[in-house]
Design an enzyme around this catalytic site. Structure first.
Site, PDB file in Angstrom:
ATOM      1  N   ASP A  14       0.881  -1.170   0.000  1.00 37.60           N
ATOM      2  CA  ASP A  14       0.000   0.000   0.000  1.00 37.60           C
ATOM      3  C   ASP A  14       0.915   1.215   0.000  1.00 37.60           C
ATOM      4  OD1 ASP A  14      -1.714   2.102   0.514  1.00 37.60           O
ATOM      5  OD2 ASP A  14      -2.221   1.471   2.553  1.00 37.60           O
ATOM      6  N   LYS A  75       3.085  11.287  -3.697  1.00 38.91           N
ATOM      7  CA  LYS A  75       1.931  10.685  -4.369  1.00 38.91           C
ATOM      8  C   LYS A  75       1.017  11.761  -4.968  1.00 38.91           C
ATOM      9  CE  LYS A  75      -1.652   7.205  -3.367  1.00 38.91           C
ATOM     10  NZ  LYS A  75      -2.103   6.260  -2.345  1.00 38.91           N
ATOM     11  N   GLU A 180      -7.178   0.758  -4.240  1.00 37.49           N
ATOM     12  CA  GLU A 180      -7.095   0.665  -2.775  1.00 37.49           C
ATOM     13  C   GLU A 180      -8.399   0.181  -2.130  1.00 37.49           C
ATOM     14  OE1 GLU A 180      -3.670   4.115  -2.638  1.00 37.49           O
ATOM     15  OE2 GLU A 180      -5.681   4.578  -1.898  1.00 37.49           O
ATOM     16  N   ASP A 206     -12.908   5.205   1.799  1.00 34.40           N
ATOM     17  CA  ASP A 206     -11.450   5.200   1.984  1.00 34.40           C
ATOM     18  C   ASP A 206     -10.921   6.634   2.000  1.00 34.40           C
ATOM     19  OD1 ASP A 206      -8.729   4.858   1.944  1.00 34.40           O
ATOM     20  OD2 ASP A 206      -8.669   3.549   0.199  1.00 34.40           O
TER      21      ASP A 206
END
Length: 610
Positions: A14, A75, A180, A206
């Site tokens: 992850d 990211k 994810e 999420d």
């Protein structure tokens, strides 16, 4: 460590905005692998100094002291253009420098060993992935090559490709990119397999450090997970909540002392750390204090921060989260009452107001907290990695994953219009085709511009790439026709094939966003750099160990001197210790050989007394 690495299991990673996590299937179950600090998650943070490079906990721990050379949030840059408005907004908040590189790519500028270095987001992400790879290798005792890496469901093609490139730079064979929330659903499905007696519908909410996804899925008794719809924002998460707190504290500082601290990067870094800590405390307390000594121009800063104030500052973000949930349900044509479970994933779902609003959205339905919000994504990625590696365990073997593409894909047609070929939320892998015709008389070629997004005008969407289809037979406009086929693979990566219908001439192109994506040569160069960094890190550790050993030697001899009688040997030892200490003071960067030589010399002089 087994250098062959042939039988090393594939791992699940992850790769988070703020924290990353790695897991593996071992001894018939998934194990979350702790890092060298014993922590089950690792900060997605890389720091550079005149002496070394730090990754993870070490980097995060010194961010307040070295803000300009400590990179986080990579990211939020990966697969984006420098001119992207979101990137421009972030640059104003980051203490490190980001400049415009070739083809509008963002480049992060740091000082390392006295030199200025420009790094791509892929390189920084590869360093974090490399850390996760090393963590797994230390645990397994084998060289790890294969990995499943997760990305936000709402990542576009460019961001997925860039993440895959980062994996390659880190020395990983990325066997699959998965979303994810889908990974979290796999974790939920595996943990609750015995309880699932018929098909159930779950909504995965999420909310992490930098991205937000909502996925609506069905999980069948046999292990089939089918994604029905996804929605989200690749630029919404805990980092944004922290920024609102920082802005408020900076405003309060200016109100009290009429001094602007926003130009002081070190002060902002310390304030951000304090705000992040306060945010976490406010998830279990209704009030906390932010206290920082000598924040700016020697002024101590202290203020009370209530949960109510935190919620007020971030309510627009929370409202956006709920609106996204409703959009996802609408896309799937699903009523809220049909959702059996609402699963919380990501650290930011610990915020009480987020949970309260989500519960109200689902008419006071109890939220599912059975999966670990920090580890569920890595857990699911490791399950998929194990399946793709041929694990015969029934729980893994029966898993079937049916995902969707998060955004519409199409091409620009006359009038800058986006003509959609694959609509959003289409199950993948998939292949769809559309016929087009020429727009001008005797047209011999045409440019195919491929976009991803939901806006009507092509330029308002994300350009994935373009290429020229030549060899069109001359004819009046509208006569010559060609077919464009869009194909998405299991990683969500796109290939477009053009075929001229009258001549059967074909052109096949994997859309790689060539303007912004790393070339094969650049990736190879970065792999070499990654190896060089690793070697430099190892050399630094050897030097640090040698320096420590010399220090220990000096310390031991000094202790011996204290208990010795006066005499020639004592004088000789004191002289040797003074000489070595002075040498260390005047040699800030001695080599490994020099350090070892000085230690041996010191021991030789004092050896008879050992």
């Amino acid at each position: 460590m087994d250098r062959r690495g042939n039988d090393a299991p594939a791992i699940g990673i992850d790769l988070g905005t703020t924290y990353s996590c790695v897991a593996v299937w071992k001894h018939d179950h998934i194990q979350i692998i702790p890092n060298d600090q014993g922590n089950r998650t690792t900060p997605s943070c890389v720091a550079f100094s005149d002496a070394e490079r730090l990754i993870g906990d070490g980097a995060k721990n010194q961010v307040a002291m070295n803000p300009a050379n400590t990179i986080f949030d990579a990211k939020r840059l990966i697969g984006r253009r420098f001119s992207d408005s979101k990137v421009q907004d972030d640059i104003k908040l980051w203490p490190f420098r980001v400049i415009q590189g070739p083809a509008d790519t963002p480049k992060i500028v740091v000082s390392y060993k006295g030199e200025e270095k420009e790094l791509s987001a892929e390189e920084v992400s590869s360093m974090i992935l490399g850390k996760m790879k090393e963590t797994a290798e230390a645990y397994l005792g084998k060289v790890v090559k294969d990995a499943v890496i997760t990305v936000p469901a709402y990542f576009n093609d460019s961001q997925r490709q860039a993440t895959k490139d980062a994996g390659a730079i880190a020395g990983l064979n990325v066997i699959r990119i998965i979303n994810e929330p889908t990974a979290a659903a796999i974790a939920y499905g595996l943990d609750n397999k015995s309880d699932i007696t018929c098909k159930i519908t779950v909504l995965v909410f999420d909310l992490g450090g930098g991205t937000f996804d909502v996925s609506l899925l069905t999980i069948a008794k046999g292990g089939t997970i089918e994604v029905k719809a996804v929605a989200g924002d690749t630029h919404l998460g805990g980092e944004d909540f922290d920024s609102r707190m920082v802005d408020h504290c900076a405003w309060e500082f200016k109100r009290r002392w009429n001094k602007d601290l926003t130009g002081n990067k070190r002060a902002l870094g310390r304030l951000r750390c304090a705000c992040e800590k306060a945010k976490r405390i406010l998830s279990c307390s209704i009030q906390t204090s932010i206290e920082i000594d000598g924040l700016h121009e020697g002024i101590d800063f202290s203020m009370k921060f209530s949960r109510a104030k935190f919620e007020e500052l971030n309510m627009s973000y929370f409202d956006k989260c709920i609106a996204t949930v409703n959009a996802c349900l609408s896309d799937a044509k699903m009523k809220k009452s049909c959702v059996n479970e609402v699963i919380l994933v990501g650290g930011s779902t610990r915020i009480p107001k987020v949970q309260c609003m989500l519960q109200e959205c689902f008419e006071r339905k109890e939220l599912c907290k059975s999966v670990n919000p920090d580890e569920a994504v890595a857990y699911g990625a490791a399950v998929m990695a194990s399946k793709l590696s041929g694990n015969n365990d029934k729980r893994v073997r029966d898993l079937i994953l049916l995902d969707v593409t998060p955004l519409s894909l199409g091409q620009e047609t006359k009038g800058e219009k986006l003509t959609v070929v694959i609509p959003r939320n289409t199950p993948v892998p998939t292949k769809k085709s559309k016929e087009f015709h020429t727009c001008h008389d005797n047209q011999s070629h045409t440019t195919i511009s491929v976009y991803q997004g939901e806006r009507a005008r092509s330029k308002d969407n994300h350009l994935l790439g373009e290429y020229t289809l030549s060899g069109l037979p001359p004819a009046p406009k509208g006569i010559t026709k060609f077919r464009n086929s869009f194909e998405i693979d299991n990683n969500g990566i796109l290939t477009v094939t053009s075929e001229i219908l009258s001549t059967r001439k074909r052109k096949k192109v994997t859309i790689t966003n060539e303007n912004g994506r790393l070339s094969k040569e650049e990736i190879e160069r970065m792999i070499e750099d990654a190896d060089k960094y690793k070697q430099e890190d190892q050399e630094y550790m050897k030097k640090a160990a040698a320096a420590n050993a010399l220090d220990d030697c000096i310390y031991d001899i000094k202790n011996m001197i204290k208990s010795m009688e006066h005499g020639e040997r004592l004088k000789k030892m004191k002289k040797a210790v003074d000489y070595t200490t002075d040498w260390l003071d005047h040699n800030q960067a001695p080599s490994l050989d020099e350090l070892q030589h000085m230690k041996e010399h010191l021991k030789a002089v004092c050896m008879p007394t050992f």
